[in-house]
Design a protein around this motif. Sequence first.
Motif, PDB file in Angstrom:
ATOM      1  N   ALA A 288      13.410  11.259   2.043  1.00 15.93           N
ATOM      2  CA  ALA A 288      12.860   9.949   2.383  1.00 15.93           C
ATOM      3  C   ALA A 288      12.150   9.364   1.169  1.00 15.93           C
ATOM      4  O   ALA A 288      11.471  10.083   0.440  1.00 15.93           O
ATOM      5  CB  ALA A 288      11.877  10.074   3.548  1.00 15.93           C
ATOM      6  N   ALA A 289      12.324   8.077   0.972  1.00 10.87           N
ATOM      7  CA  ALA A 289      11.601   7.382  -0.093  1.00 10.87           C
ATOM      8  C   ALA A 289      11.112   6.060   0.475  1.00 10.87           C
ATOM      9  O   ALA A 289      11.921   5.209   0.852  1.00 10.87           O
ATOM     10  CB  ALA A 289      12.518   7.147  -1.288  1.00 10.87           C
ATOM     11  N   ALA A 290       9.802   5.911   0.540  1.00  9.48           N
ATOM     12  CA  ALA A 290       9.241   4.678   1.095  1.00  9.48           C
ATOM     13  C   ALA A 290       9.040   3.655  -0.015  1.00  9.48           C
ATOM     14  O   ALA A 290       9.722   2.632  -0.072  1.00  9.48           O
ATOM     15  CB  ALA A 290       7.921   4.984   1.796  1.00  9.48           C
ATOM     16  N   ARG A 291       8.140   3.929  -0.952  1.00 14.33           N
ATOM     17  CA  ARG A 291       7.783   2.919  -1.944  1.00 14.33           C
ATOM     18  C   ARG A 291       8.931   2.610  -2.904  1.00 14.33           C
ATOM     19  O   ARG A 291       9.088   1.477  -3.326  1.00 14.33           O
ATOM     20  CB  ARG A 291       6.504   3.355  -2.673  1.00 14.33           C
ATOM     21  CG  ARG A 291       5.274   3.280  -1.742  1.00 14.33           C
ATOM     22  CD  ARG A 291       4.084   3.992  -2.325  1.00 14.33           C
ATOM     23  NE  ARG A 291       4.338   5.419  -2.415  1.00 14.33           N
ATOM     24  CZ  ARG A 291       3.537   6.283  -3.030  1.00 14.33           C
ATOM     25  NH1 ARG A 291       2.418   5.853  -3.584  1.00 14.33           N
ATOM     26  NH2 ARG A 291       3.837   7.571  -3.056  1.00 14.33           N
TER      27      ARG A 291
ATOM     28  N   VAL B 189       2.959  -7.003   3.461  1.00 17.97           N
ATOM     29  CA  VAL B 189       3.218  -6.068   2.377  1.00 17.97           C
ATOM     30  C   VAL B 189       4.312  -6.626   1.462  1.00 17.97           C
ATOM     31  O   VAL B 189       5.327  -7.134   1.933  1.00 17.97           O
ATOM     32  CB  VAL B 189       3.637  -4.691   2.946  1.00 17.97           C
ATOM     33  CG1 VAL B 189       4.139  -3.772   1.848  1.00 17.97           C
ATOM     34  CG2 VAL B 189       2.462  -4.057   3.689  1.00 17.97           C
TER      35      VAL B 189
ATOM     36  N   CYS C  92      -1.303  11.218   1.106  1.00 13.56           N
ATOM     37  CA  CYS C  92      -0.266  10.623   1.958  1.00 13.56           C
ATOM     38  C   CYS C  92       0.636   9.689   1.150  1.00 13.56           C
ATOM     39  O   CYS C  92       1.852   9.681   1.328  1.00 13.56           O
ATOM     40  CB  CYS C  92      -0.944   9.856   3.092  1.00 13.56           C
ATOM     41  SG  CYS C  92       0.200   9.281   4.334  1.00 13.56           S
TER      42      CYS C  92
ATOM     43  N   GLY D 224       7.525  11.788  -0.333  1.00 11.02           N
ATOM     44  CA  GLY D 224       6.326  11.736  -1.174  1.00 11.02           C
ATOM     45  C   GLY D 224       6.672  11.704  -2.649  1.00 11.02           C
ATOM     46  O   GLY D 224       7.038  12.723  -3.234  1.00 11.02           O
TER      47      GLY D 224
ATOM     48  N   CYS E 266       1.356  -2.035  -2.797  1.00  9.29           N
ATOM     49  CA  CYS E 266       1.821  -2.264  -1.417  1.00  9.29           C
ATOM     50  C   CYS E 266       0.806  -1.728  -0.412  1.00  9.29           C
ATOM     51  O   CYS E 266       0.469  -2.383   0.578  1.00  9.29           O
ATOM     52  CB  CYS E 266       3.180  -1.609  -1.194  1.00  9.29           C
ATOM     53  SG  CYS E 266       3.288   0.123  -1.709  1.00  9.29           S
TER      54      CYS E 266
ATOM     55  N   MET F 249       7.484   2.066   7.442  1.00  5.93           N
ATOM     56  CA  MET F 249       6.524   1.318   6.612  1.00  5.93           C
ATOM     57  C   MET F 249       6.128   0.044   7.349  1.00  5.93           C
ATOM     58  O   MET F 249       6.987  -0.793   7.639  1.00  5.93           O
ATOM     59  CB  MET F 249       7.170   0.919   5.283  1.00  5.93           C
ATOM     60  CG  MET F 249       6.798   1.761   4.115  1.00  5.93           C
ATOM     61  SD  MET F 249       7.569   1.126   2.625  1.00  5.93           S
ATOM     62  CE  MET F 249       9.285   1.505   2.905  1.00  5.93           C
ATOM     63  N   VAL F 250       4.847  -0.089   7.624  1.00 12.54           N
ATOM     64  CA  VAL F 250       4.381  -1.281   8.335  1.00 12.54           C
ATOM     65  C   VAL F 250       4.347  -2.465   7.369  1.00 12.54           C
ATOM     66  O   VAL F 250       3.662  -2.412   6.361  1.00 12.54           O
ATOM     67  CB  VAL F 250       2.965  -1.030   8.906  1.00 12.54           C
ATOM     68  CG1 VAL F 250       2.364  -2.310   9.434  1.00 12.54           C
ATOM     69  CG2 VAL F 250       3.009   0.018  10.000  1.00 12.54           C
TER      70      VAL F 250
ATOM     71  N   PRO G  58      11.665   5.865   5.317  1.00 11.38           N
ATOM     72  CA  PRO G  58      10.714   6.186   6.375  1.00 11.38           C
ATOM     73  C   PRO G  58       9.955   4.943   6.855  1.00 11.38           C
ATOM     74  O   PRO G  58      10.072   3.876   6.250  1.00 11.38           O
ATOM     75  CB  PRO G  58       9.755   7.163   5.684  1.00 11.38           C
ATOM     76  CG  PRO G  58       9.756   6.751   4.259  1.00 11.38           C
ATOM     77  CD  PRO G  58      11.145   6.212   3.979  1.00 11.38           C
TER      78      PRO G  58
HETATM   79  C1  LIG Z   1       2.935  -0.171   3.113  1.00 11.05           C
HETATM   80  C2  LIG Z   1       3.157   1.167   3.743  1.00 11.05           C
HETATM   81  C3  LIG Z   1       3.182   1.281   5.133  1.00 11.05           C
HETATM   82  C4  LIG Z   1       3.408   2.538   5.738  1.00 11.05           C
HETATM   83  N1  LIG Z   1       3.513   2.623   7.111  1.00 11.05           N
HETATM   84  C5  LIG Z   1       3.829   3.823   7.679  1.00 11.05           C
HETATM   85  C6  LIG Z   1       4.099   3.929   9.066  1.00 11.05           C
HETATM   86  O1  LIG Z   1       4.116   2.949   9.818  1.00 11.05           O
HETATM   87  N2  LIG Z   1       4.367   5.161   9.587  1.00 11.05           N
HETATM   88  C7  LIG Z   1       4.429   6.275   8.796  1.00 11.05           C
HETATM   89  O2  LIG Z   1       4.688   7.373   9.309  1.00 11.05           O
HETATM   90  N3  LIG Z   1       4.202   6.199   7.470  1.00 11.05           N
HETATM   91  C8  LIG Z   1       3.927   5.007   6.893  1.00 11.05           C
HETATM   92  N4  LIG Z   1       3.774   4.928   5.532  1.00 11.05           N
HETATM   93  C9  LIG Z   1       3.921   6.160   4.700  1.00 11.05           C
HETATM   94  C10 LIG Z   1       5.339   6.284   4.156  1.00 11.05           C
HETATM   95  O3  LIG Z   1       6.294   6.417   5.179  1.00 11.05           O
HETATM   96  C11 LIG Z   1       5.463   7.521   3.208  1.00 11.05           C
HETATM   97  O4  LIG Z   1       5.187   8.674   3.933  1.00 11.05           O
HETATM   98  C12 LIG Z   1       4.522   7.443   2.015  1.00 11.05           C
HETATM   99  O5  LIG Z   1       4.535   6.151   1.434  1.00 11.05           O
HETATM  100  C13 LIG Z   1       4.904   8.468   0.935  1.00 11.05           C
HETATM  101  O6  LIG Z   1       6.242   8.296   0.563  1.00 11.05           O
HETATM  102  P1  LIG Z   1       6.707   7.569  -0.827  1.00 11.05           P
HETATM  103  O7  LIG Z   1       6.063   8.337  -1.929  1.00 11.05           O
HETATM  104  O8  LIG Z   1       8.189   7.664  -0.819  1.00 11.05           O
HETATM  105  O9  LIG Z   1       6.207   6.172  -0.766  1.00 11.05           O
HETATM  106  C14 LIG Z   1       3.561   3.688   4.917  1.00 11.05           C
HETATM  107  C15 LIG Z   1       3.538   3.551   3.516  1.00 11.05           C
HETATM  108  C16 LIG Z   1       3.349   2.312   2.924  1.00 11.05           C
HETATM  109  C17 LIG Z   1       3.353   2.216   1.422  1.00 11.05           C
END
Ligand SMILES: Cc1cc2nc3c(=O)[nH]c(=O)nc-3n(C[C@H](O)[C@H](O)[C@H](O)COP(=O)(O)O)c2cc1C
Length: 467
Positions: free
Chosen positions: A386-389, A428, A326, A365, A418, A24-25, A22
Amino acid sequence: MSRLYSPVRVGAFTARSRTWVPAMVPWRSTEEGDATPEVIDWYGRFADGRPGVLVVEATGIRDVPSGPLLRIGHDRYVPGLRKLVEHVAERSQGQTRLLIQLIDFLRIRRRPEKASFVGRFLAVSDRHRLAAGLTESATEAEVRDALLALPHEDLLGALNPREREALEYGERERVFDMDQPHIRELPEVLPGLFADAAERAIAAGFDGVELHFAHAYTMASFLSARNVRDDGYGTTREGRVRLALEVLAAVRARVGQGATVGCRMLGDEVIEGGTRVEDAAWFAAQFAEHGMDFVSVSKGGKFEDAKQPRVGAAAYPYTGPSGHECMPTVRIDAPGPFGRNLPLSRAIRDAVRAVDPIVPVIGCGGIGTFDAAEAALVEGDCDMVAAARQSLADPDWWHKVRTGQGAEVRRCIFTNYCEGLDQKHKEVTCQLWDKAREREPSMEPEHAGRALSLDGKRSLLAPVWNR
Ligand SMILES: Cc1cc2nc3c(=O)[nH]c(=O)nc-3n(C[C@H](O)[C@H](O)[C@H](O)COP(=O)(O)O)c2cc1C
């Protein structure tokens, strides 16, 4: 054999697997909002892991200064974004579908010094004259001086709630500030801005766009149960969803059926008086009915419950309870961060499927293992994971798991290192890479201070799997 690595249709394309990185800025753009080589390499590194879908960070649809965040508010951004698209195609060997998240946000100011707020920014009125114990004949300067001389508690008592917020947190616009022409006109302006941005994204070669309808930003604020606009774009569910549907229609009319158009939305705003999952499920069903190609579910991330910033800093919407939902950390309450938000995507998926069973719902999440991802899919919590971190900790993890190298995965420890950098608007990185770099600093001298290396093959921190 797994569901996770089975293909799925996402609007105009078929993703090779149900794996998703997903938005991530990374804070690697310039003040001009350009796709710098660092931004391009950042996405290239995620592409090495060949997720089914990779979403480029929240990218501003207006051509206005917004710090080192990507922008797509003018045709001049297209060539840079095209390079990014080409780089991702090359690094993923054409196996990753690429989307870009389109964002609009309202103005938020930094928390001011008391002297400058009272001395300059406050719009002085008779209410302030009275509170300062002055008569109608007192000049504006006299009122400001008198207010500044008040004990702090009395000063707060002299201000209305919005003024108090402006002093203590920094002034923040709301979508229902109908006395402001630029806010009143948002419903006229935004569909066109989103459509222009989407057209540029497709011209740059993206497979589609993700409309940012989540977190603390303009479109989520229209959907919010706190939206009290009285012009047909607020209060009721129908009113609150209206602009989102108009944006969707404008974007679709511009890009046609050949591009994928989806959105990121909140399953729950978490804040008091905010939208709960029942409304969110209803919104998602409306989106599906009106041709949305996917719905990616997030949670919280609002300004309303953010911590007070220090003077000179801006409030950050991931510091309060909604922010903790979030990006849930290991420190969060039971049941902990893992799969915490799946009940929301499940409820939304049920509502979407009742309208259109082929619209995928993306769950997110605290997911960082194959077992958790596969279970979410098999149990019907979502259609893609989706996995961001976890993807940040190990951009190759999707590929490692698929090829039986699961034991090699560098596992996210969900401490939000992060997110702390994001909060400070710093580049980041991941705690795990930085620790490794501390241990063996000489391994990567040319990339000191960088997150993902330009050439993953040389990188100690995010090593590339053996092709
Ligand atoms: C450094 C960082 C930047 C993020 N930037 C965005 C973003 O630009 N748009 C968005 O919808 N979510 C953003 N998120 C949220 C992630 O997409 C995600 O929803 C959130 O980290 C939970 O997922 P995870 O447990 O897999 O990390 C960001 C998360 C992190 C850690």
